[in-house]
Motif scaffolding. Structure first.
Motif, PDB file in Angstrom:
ATOM      1  N   LEU A 118       0.626  -1.775  -0.200  1.00 16.17           N
ATOM      2  CA  LEU A 118      -0.302   0.019   0.150  1.00 16.17           C
ATOM      3  C   LEU A 118       1.000   1.343   0.232  1.00 16.17           C
ATOM      4  O   LEU A 118       1.789   1.345   1.106  1.00 16.17           O
ATOM      5  N   LYS A 119       0.217   2.668  -0.463  1.00 19.42           N
ATOM      6  CA  LYS A 119       1.358   3.581  -0.831  1.00 19.42           C
ATOM      7  C   LYS A 119       0.606   4.344   0.516  1.00 19.42           C
ATOM      8  O   LYS A 119       0.910   5.534   0.832  1.00 19.42           O
ATOM      9  N   GLN A 120      -0.060   4.229   1.066  1.00 17.56           N
ATOM     10  CA  GLN A 120      -0.711   5.055   1.922  1.00 17.56           C
ATOM     11  C   GLN A 120       0.069   4.913   3.395  1.00 17.56           C
ATOM     12  O   GLN A 120       0.956   3.874   3.537  1.00 17.56           O
ATOM     13  N   ARG A 121       0.618   6.045   4.617  1.00 19.71           N
ATOM     14  CA  ARG A 121       0.994   6.096   5.092  1.00 19.71           C
ATOM     15  C   ARG A 121       0.252   6.488   6.710  1.00 19.71           C
ATOM     16  O   ARG A 121      -1.157   7.662   6.239  1.00 19.71           O
ATOM     17  N   TYR A 122       0.104   6.313   8.259  1.00 21.46           N
ATOM     18  CA  TYR A 122      -0.266   7.535   8.888  1.00 21.46           C
ATOM     19  C   TYR A 122      -0.809   8.969   8.742  1.00 21.46           C
ATOM     20  O   TYR A 122       0.116   9.464   8.342  1.00 21.46           O
ATOM     21  N   PRO A 123      -1.873   9.264   8.944  1.00 18.36           N
ATOM     22  CA  PRO A 123      -2.704   8.221   9.431  1.00 18.36           C
ATOM     23  C   PRO A 123      -4.006   7.756   8.401  1.00 18.36           C
ATOM     24  O   PRO A 123      -4.940   6.748   9.107  1.00 18.36           O
ATOM     25  N   MET A 124      -3.691   7.732   7.152  1.00 12.98           N
ATOM     26  CA  MET A 124      -4.543   6.961   6.069  1.00 12.98           C
ATOM     27  C   MET A 124      -4.316   5.683   5.574  1.00 12.98           C
ATOM     28  O   MET A 124      -4.864   4.904   4.929  1.00 12.98           O
ATOM     29  N   LEU A 125      -3.131   4.882   6.443  1.00 16.55           N
ATOM     30  CA  LEU A 125      -2.842   3.360   6.370  1.00 16.55           C
ATOM     31  C   LEU A 125      -4.065   2.954   7.364  1.00 16.55           C
ATOM     32  O   LEU A 125      -3.738   2.436   8.448  1.00 16.55           O
ATOM     33  N   LEU A 126      -4.998   2.030   6.799  1.00 14.28           N
ATOM     34  CA  LEU A 126      -6.335   1.993   7.770  1.00 14.28           C
ATOM     35  C   LEU A 126      -6.282   0.261   7.924  1.00 14.28           C
ATOM     36  O   LEU A 126      -6.756  -0.107   8.994  1.00 14.28           O
ATOM     37  N   VAL A 127      -5.142  -0.384   6.943  1.00 16.98           N
ATOM     38  CA  VAL A 127      -5.600  -2.338   7.065  1.00 16.98           C
ATOM     39  C   VAL A 127      -4.638  -2.609   7.920  1.00 16.98           C
ATOM     40  O   VAL A 127      -3.033  -1.693   8.232  1.00 16.98           O
ATOM     41  N   ASP A 128      -5.024  -2.766   9.040  1.00 20.05           N
ATOM     42  CA  ASP A 128      -3.737  -3.845  10.420  1.00 20.05           C
ATOM     43  C   ASP A 128      -3.922  -5.266   9.898  1.00 20.05           C
ATOM     44  O   ASP A 128      -2.624  -4.863  10.338  1.00 20.05           O
ATOM     45  N   LYS A 129      -4.177  -5.450   9.349  1.00 23.46           N
ATOM     46  CA  LYS A 129      -3.991  -7.240   8.820  1.00 23.46           C
ATOM     47  C   LYS A 129      -4.413  -7.796   8.103  1.00 23.46           C
ATOM     48  O   LYS A 129      -5.736  -7.034   7.809  1.00 23.46           O
ATOM     49  N   VAL A 130      -3.718  -8.277   7.246  1.00 24.05           N
ATOM     50  CA  VAL A 130      -4.570  -9.211   5.558  1.00 24.05           C
ATOM     51  C   VAL A 130      -5.301 -10.920   5.914  1.00 24.05           C
ATOM     52  O   VAL A 130      -3.798 -11.483   6.847  1.00 24.05           O
ATOM     53  N   LEU A 131      -6.088 -11.155   6.075  1.00 24.73           N
ATOM     54  CA  LEU A 131      -6.403 -12.338   6.652  1.00 24.73           C
ATOM     55  C   LEU A 131      -6.001 -13.520   5.336  1.00 24.73           C
ATOM     56  O   LEU A 131      -5.673 -14.896   5.419  1.00 24.73           O
TER      57      LEU A 131
END
Length: 145
Positions: A13-26
């Motif tokens: 993902l190219k987003q970074r804090y605070p816009m990086l919203l995914v914490d875990k990929v199942l």
């Protein structure tokens, strides 16, 4: 890629804090992805929306779906730098998230056309499997000039 760490997520993902919203990929493949987001009171969006009843902004749940489908797109195309959010076709909210809640996002690529339009659908449920939001949205795959 099956269950991935935060470091692996940041590579895609190219987003970074605070816009990086995914914490875990199942789980993910070239069509479907399932991700997890944990909501905490320290989340900057929770603190400002709303003062006496902090809920996660609904529009950011759509962003969470778009970020989640990025893993399928990466699996399919090998890169996502040329994929952009285009439109929301249909969206229904059935609830909200507060600090302490956990979201499970399931997104699917429904189809890709010759013009680069990527039709997607997704839903987000809480830790009790209650549907909170469902949405159809369109991304576009296009190289910027």
């Amino acid at each position: 890629m099956n269950s991935s760490s935060f470091l692996q997520i940041k590579k895609i993902l190219k987003q970074r804090y605070p816009m990086l919203l995914v914490d875990k990929v199942l789980d993910t493949d070239s069509v479907m992805t399932t991700t997890v987001k944990y909501f905490t009171n320290s989340d900057p969006f929770m603190r400002g929306h709303f003062k006496d009843f902090p809920i996660y902004p609904a529009v950011l749940l759509i962003e969470l779906m778009a970020q989640s489908v990025s893993f399928s797109l990466y699996d399919r195309y090998g890169k996502i730098d040329n994929i952009w959010f285009l439109s929301i076709q249909r969206c229904h909210y059935h609830g909200y998230f507060v600090p302490g809640d956990i979201a499970e996002t399931k997104v699917e690529i429904v189809g890709v056309d010759a013009n680069g339009l990527i039709n997607c659908k997704g839903k987000i449920v809480n830790q009790n499997h209650k549907k909170i939001v469902e949405c159809n949205f369109v991304l576009i795959r296009k190289d910027l000039e």
